[in-house]
Design a protein around this motif. Structure first.
Motif, PDB file in Angstrom:
ATOM      1  N   LYS A  54     120.397 -44.241  44.850  1.00 43.93           N
ATOM      2  CA  LYS A  54     120.503 -44.805  43.510  1.00 43.93           C
ATOM      3  C   LYS A  54     120.947 -43.725  42.542  1.00 43.93           C
ATOM      4  N   GLY A  55     121.776 -44.095  41.585  1.00 46.89           N
ATOM      5  CA  GLY A  55     122.200 -43.167  40.546  1.00 46.89           C
ATOM      6  C   GLY A  55     123.429 -42.367  40.931  1.00 46.89           C
ATOM      7  N   GLU A  56     123.689 -41.345  40.134  1.00 44.98           N
ATOM      8  CA  GLU A  56     124.818 -40.445  40.361  1.00 44.98           C
ATOM      9  C   GLU A  56     124.373 -39.013  40.107  1.00 44.98           C
ATOM     10  N   GLY A  57     124.993 -38.106  40.814  1.00 47.26           N
ATOM     11  CA  GLY A  57     124.646 -36.708  40.623  1.00 47.26           C
ATOM     12  C   GLY A  57     125.574 -35.805  41.394  1.00 47.26           C
ATOM     13  N   LEU A  58     125.106 -34.587  41.587  1.00 43.86           N
ATOM     14  CA  LEU A  58     125.853 -33.591  42.341  1.00 43.86           C
ATOM     15  C   LEU A  58     124.934 -32.967  43.376  1.00 43.86           C
ATOM     16  N   LEU A  59     125.515 -32.607  44.501  1.00 38.73           N
ATOM     17  CA  LEU A  59     124.862 -31.790  45.506  1.00 38.73           C
ATOM     18  C   LEU A  59     125.522 -30.420  45.397  1.00 38.73           C
ATOM     19  N   LEU A  60     124.734 -29.420  45.015  1.00 40.01           N
ATOM     20  CA  LEU A  60     125.255 -28.054  44.942  1.00 40.01           C
ATOM     21  C   LEU A  60     124.961 -27.350  46.254  1.00 40.01           C
ATOM     22  N   LEU A  61     125.967 -26.667  46.779  1.00 43.42           N
ATOM     23  CA  LEU A  61     125.857 -25.933  48.035  1.00 43.42           C
ATOM     24  C   LEU A  61     126.234 -24.481  47.788  1.00 43.42           C
ATOM     25  N   MET A  62     125.494 -23.563  48.432  1.00 44.31           N
ATOM     26  CA  MET A  62     125.768 -22.133  48.272  1.00 44.31           C
ATOM     27  C   MET A  62     125.706 -21.455  49.640  1.00 44.31           C
ATOM     28  N   ASP A  63     126.746 -20.672  49.952  1.00 44.25           N
ATOM     29  CA  ASP A  63     126.748 -19.957  51.232  1.00 44.25           C
ATOM     30  C   ASP A  63     125.966 -18.649  51.114  1.00 44.25           C
ATOM     31  N   GLU A  64     125.896 -17.914  52.207  1.00 46.16           N
ATOM     32  CA  GLU A  64     125.093 -16.690  52.257  1.00 46.16           C
ATOM     33  C   GLU A  64     125.637 -15.582  51.362  1.00 46.16           C
ATOM     34  N   LYS A  65     126.890 -15.708  50.905  1.00 46.67           N
ATOM     35  CA  LYS A  65     127.483 -14.711  50.008  1.00 46.67           C
ATOM     36  C   LYS A  65     127.341 -15.103  48.536  1.00 46.67           C
ATOM     37  N   GLY A  66     126.755 -16.273  48.289  1.00 42.37           N
ATOM     38  CA  GLY A  66     126.565 -16.731  46.916  1.00 42.37           C
ATOM     39  C   GLY A  66     127.678 -17.602  46.376  1.00 42.37           C
ATOM     40  N   GLN A  67     128.665 -17.938  47.221  1.00 41.57           N
ATOM     41  CA  GLN A  67     129.753 -18.820  46.794  1.00 41.57           C
ATOM     42  C   GLN A  67     129.228 -20.254  46.705  1.00 41.57           C
ATOM     43  N   GLY A  76     125.168 -44.825  47.918  1.00 42.79           N
ATOM     44  CA  GLY A  76     125.765 -45.073  49.231  1.00 42.79           C
ATOM     45  C   GLY A  76     126.468 -43.875  49.847  1.00 42.79           C
ATOM     46  N   SER A  77     126.665 -42.794  49.085  1.00 33.58           N
ATOM     47  CA  SER A  77     127.363 -41.633  49.668  1.00 33.58           C
ATOM     48  C   SER A  77     126.428 -40.879  50.612  1.00 33.58           C
ATOM     49  N   ILE A  78     127.027 -40.337  51.681  1.00 32.28           N
ATOM     50  CA  ILE A  78     126.284 -39.599  52.702  1.00 32.28           C
ATOM     51  C   ILE A  78     126.829 -38.182  52.745  1.00 32.28           C
ATOM     52  N   HIS A  79     125.917 -37.197  52.803  1.00 36.18           N
ATOM     53  CA  HIS A  79     126.310 -35.798  52.725  1.00 36.18           C
ATOM     54  C   HIS A  79     125.677 -35.004  53.858  1.00 36.18           C
ATOM     55  N   HIS A  80     126.523 -34.292  54.610  1.00 40.81           N
ATOM     56  CA  HIS A  80     126.062 -33.414  55.683  1.00 40.81           C
ATOM     57  C   HIS A  80     125.939 -32.006  55.111  1.00 40.81           C
ATOM     58  N   ILE A  81     124.771 -31.394  55.302  1.00 42.85           N
ATOM     59  CA  ILE A  81     124.538 -30.044  54.794  1.00 42.85           C
ATOM     60  C   ILE A  81     124.393 -29.109  55.988  1.00 42.85           C
ATOM     61  N   ASP A  82     125.325 -28.192  56.120  1.00 43.34           N
ATOM     62  CA  ASP A  82     125.260 -27.171  57.163  1.00 43.34           C
ATOM     63  C   ASP A  82     123.998 -26.338  56.951  1.00 43.34           C
ATOM     64  N   GLY A  83     123.288 -26.039  58.019  1.00 37.83           N
ATOM     65  CA  GLY A  83     122.030 -25.308  57.937  1.00 37.83           C
ATOM     66  C   GLY A  83     122.124 -23.927  57.319  1.00 37.83           C
ATOM     67  N   ALA A  84     123.300 -23.351  57.251  1.00 38.76           N
ATOM     68  CA  ALA A  84     123.466 -22.016  56.678  1.00 38.76           C
ATOM     69  C   ALA A  84     123.638 -22.047  55.157  1.00 38.76           C
TER      70      ALA A  84
END
Length: 137
Positions: A54-67, A76-84
């Protein structure tokens, strides 16, 4: 500002899954949109799935270097998050954001690592428009 509900399995088989639901209020503080704390997984081999309910938003992702990068979330959107990758949610809407998540029981949550290397992206609602700003140190 947000509530997390979880359902943990009762045994320690590593192939089992935990489930959760994050409910975020549509709140801004000094024009900054409501965000979750964010974390890395202790076991970086453990991925996670988010499903926007429900709703709208953002998924923020950050790698090990801070990018950092942001993915738009909508019902309804589905998001895969890499474990790293560290990850956190942002509610950008005027209603509650509800996101269901699923992760392996052995993933663990490392909040300290994010405290030591914060997300560089910040999200603001200015005059009704969403603005993503990258902070520089």
């Amino acid at each position: 500002m947000y509530t997390v509900y979880t359902c943990h399995t009762r045994n320690n088989h590593t192939q089992n899954l935990n489930w959760g639901l994050t409910v975020m209020e549509p709140v801004c503080v000094a024009q900054e949109c409501n965000v979750t704390r964010g974390h890395f997984h202790e076991d970086e081999q453990c991925d996670e799935i988010y499903v926007c309910q429900k709703g709208e938003g953002l998924l923020l992702l950050m790698d090990e270097k801070g990018q950092c990068r942001a993915e738009k979330m909508r019902e309804g959107s589905i998001h895969h998050i890499d474990g790293a990758f560290a990850h956190r949610l942002v509610n950008t809407s005027d209603s509650k954001l509800e996101v269901m998540c699923c992760w392996p029981i052995n993933a663990g949550h490392d909040y300290k690592r994010v405290e030591n290397m914060p997300f560089s992206l910040r999200v603001f609602k200015e005059e009704g428009k969403i603005t993503i700003k990258e902070l520089t140190i």
